[in-house]
Motif scaffolding. Sequence first.
Motif, PDB file in Angstrom:
ATOM      1  N   LYS A 108      -1.243   3.066 -11.224  1.00  0.00           N
ATOM      2  CA  LYS A 108       0.088   3.541 -11.646  1.00  0.00           C
ATOM      3  C   LYS A 108       0.111   4.186 -12.751  1.00  0.00           C
ATOM      4  O   LYS A 108      -0.599   4.121 -13.817  1.00  0.00           O
ATOM      5  CB  LYS A 108       0.971   2.281 -11.907  1.00  0.00           C
ATOM      6  N   SER A 142       0.811   1.892   2.198  1.00  0.00           N
ATOM      7  CA  SER A 142       1.319   3.012   1.535  1.00  0.00           C
ATOM      8  C   SER A 142       1.670   3.265   0.033  1.00  0.00           C
ATOM      9  O   SER A 142       1.363   4.134  -0.678  1.00  0.00           O
ATOM     10  CB  SER A 142       2.063   4.006   2.235  1.00  0.00           C
ATOM     11  N   ASN A 143       2.294   2.073  -0.149  1.00  0.00           N
ATOM     12  CA  ASN A 143       2.975   1.952  -1.655  1.00  0.00           C
ATOM     13  C   ASN A 143       2.079   1.234  -2.620  1.00  0.00           C
ATOM     14  O   ASN A 143       2.329   1.043  -3.790  1.00  0.00           O
ATOM     15  CB  ASN A 143       4.316   1.211  -1.598  1.00  0.00           C
ATOM     16  N   GLU A 168       6.077   4.369 -13.519  1.00  0.00           N
ATOM     17  CA  GLU A 168       6.037   4.957 -12.190  1.00  0.00           C
ATOM     18  C   GLU A 168       7.414   5.011 -11.507  1.00  0.00           C
ATOM     19  O   GLU A 168       8.292   3.953 -11.436  1.00  0.00           O
ATOM     20  CB  GLU A 168       4.964   3.959 -11.292  1.00  0.00           C
ATOM     21  N   GLU A 198      10.265   7.644  -8.854  1.00  0.00           N
ATOM     22  CA  GLU A 198      10.065   8.112  -7.420  1.00  0.00           C
ATOM     23  C   GLU A 198       9.460   9.721  -7.543  1.00  0.00           C
ATOM     24  O   GLU A 198       8.837  10.292  -6.629  1.00  0.00           O
ATOM     25  CB  GLU A 198      11.504   8.443  -6.662  1.00  0.00           C
ATOM     26  N   ARG A 231       2.375  12.378  -6.600  1.00  0.00           N
ATOM     27  CA  ARG A 231       1.168  11.651  -5.992  1.00  0.00           C
ATOM     28  C   ARG A 231       0.891  12.043  -4.699  1.00  0.00           C
ATOM     29  O   ARG A 231      -0.267  12.582  -4.341  1.00  0.00           O
ATOM     30  CB  ARG A 231       1.092  10.198  -6.297  1.00  0.00           C
ATOM     31  N   SER A 232       2.053  12.051  -3.971  1.00  0.00           N
ATOM     32  CA  SER A 232       1.551  12.360  -2.337  1.00  0.00           C
ATOM     33  C   SER A 232       1.305  13.650  -2.406  1.00  0.00           C
ATOM     34  O   SER A 232       0.503  14.143  -1.501  1.00  0.00           O
ATOM     35  CB  SER A 232       3.122  12.121  -1.795  1.00  0.00           C
ATOM     36  N   LEU A 285       4.258   0.373   5.117  1.00  0.00           N
ATOM     37  CA  LEU A 285       4.894   0.790   3.642  1.00  0.00           C
ATOM     38  C   LEU A 285       4.114  -0.126   2.519  1.00  0.00           C
ATOM     39  O   LEU A 285       3.801   0.675   1.629  1.00  0.00           O
ATOM     40  CB  LEU A 285       6.210   0.315   3.703  1.00  0.00           C
ATOM     41  N   LYS A 286       3.768  -1.278   2.947  1.00  0.00           N
ATOM     42  CA  LYS A 286       3.052  -1.964   1.835  1.00  0.00           C
ATOM     43  C   LYS A 286       1.626  -1.166   1.467  1.00  0.00           C
ATOM     44  O   LYS A 286       1.296  -1.421   0.304  1.00  0.00           O
ATOM     45  CB  LYS A 286       2.805  -3.348   2.302  1.00  0.00           C
ATOM     46  N   LYS A 296       6.884  -2.313   7.727  1.00  0.00           N
ATOM     47  CA  LYS A 296       6.749  -2.934   6.627  1.00  0.00           C
ATOM     48  C   LYS A 296       5.422  -3.072   6.101  1.00  0.00           C
ATOM     49  O   LYS A 296       4.850  -2.743   5.087  1.00  0.00           O
ATOM     50  CB  LYS A 296       7.221  -4.680   6.720  1.00  0.00           C
ATOM     51  N   MET A 304       6.002   9.441  -7.772  1.00  0.00           N
ATOM     52  CA  MET A 304       5.226   8.921  -6.510  1.00  0.00           C
ATOM     53  C   MET A 304       5.177  10.393  -5.586  1.00  0.00           C
ATOM     54  O   MET A 304       4.474  10.651  -4.647  1.00  0.00           O
ATOM     55  CB  MET A 304       6.235   7.820  -5.704  1.00  0.00           C
ATOM     56  N   ARG A 343      -0.414   0.230  -5.310  1.00  0.00           N
ATOM     57  CA  ARG A 343      -0.798   0.982  -6.354  1.00  0.00           C
ATOM     58  C   ARG A 343      -1.522  -0.293  -7.422  1.00  0.00           C
ATOM     59  O   ARG A 343      -0.836  -1.279  -7.571  1.00  0.00           O
ATOM     60  CB  ARG A 343       0.073   1.560  -7.232  1.00  0.00           C
TER      61      ARG A 343
END
Lengths: 67, 149
Positions: B74, B18-19, B78, B80, B86-87, B15-16, B12, B83, B21
């Motif tokens: 962002k 890497s996500n 924003e 998927e 962006r990746s 993920l926080k 978690k 995102m 923004r």
Amino acid sequence: MENTIKVERAILNLTQDDLAKKIGVSRQTINSIEANRYVPSTVLALKLSNVFDKPVNEFFTLSEDDY
Amino acid sequence: MNTEKRIDCERKGLLKISNFRLPHHFMTVGLAIALLSVLMMFIRAFVLDGELEWLKLLLQKTLLVGMLIMSLSKDKIEDEMTMGLRSQSYAIAFIVGVIYSLVMPYVEYGVSNVVHSGGEVYKDLGDFQVLLFMLMIQLMFYHTLKRYR
């Protein structure tokens, strides 16, 4: 993967923008999905399924390249 | 805390991170910081007198911070797909940045030897040059990919 989102959208008389707002994405994302340039996630596919009130595999089908 | 819970907690946390923004209006803030830094760099180089090495280093840092803020902010909407794009742009920027930092010193060395006989001694790129290049590539590719989506 091929899809008939454009047709489903026309049946419900929705613009790309209307559909985008309903499922919380941008209009360009809907455009890319319709043009088969982008394959949406399962979550997005299920959101579309909710809007169209149809199972996902009725408007998303695998093409020959996918096998 | 058992192992499973610890793994879940770590997942978690990752993920926080890497996500993460910044809100969309930070794009304007980042752009303003970057443009102001570039403007000040010109002023320092052509208008101000004296040895202002500290100002040059400071402006380099503020330019990088401005571009990082732009990179992390962002989009208006924003989703998927953005995102994903962006990746993709980060991956491209990383690969191109590594190639650039490996090849560019030799190109600079070769060109300087061709232009001036004797030329300069071989030197590696500085961190500012590499980071600036990577941020530029990321922003450029992200906006290009978005335009052609």
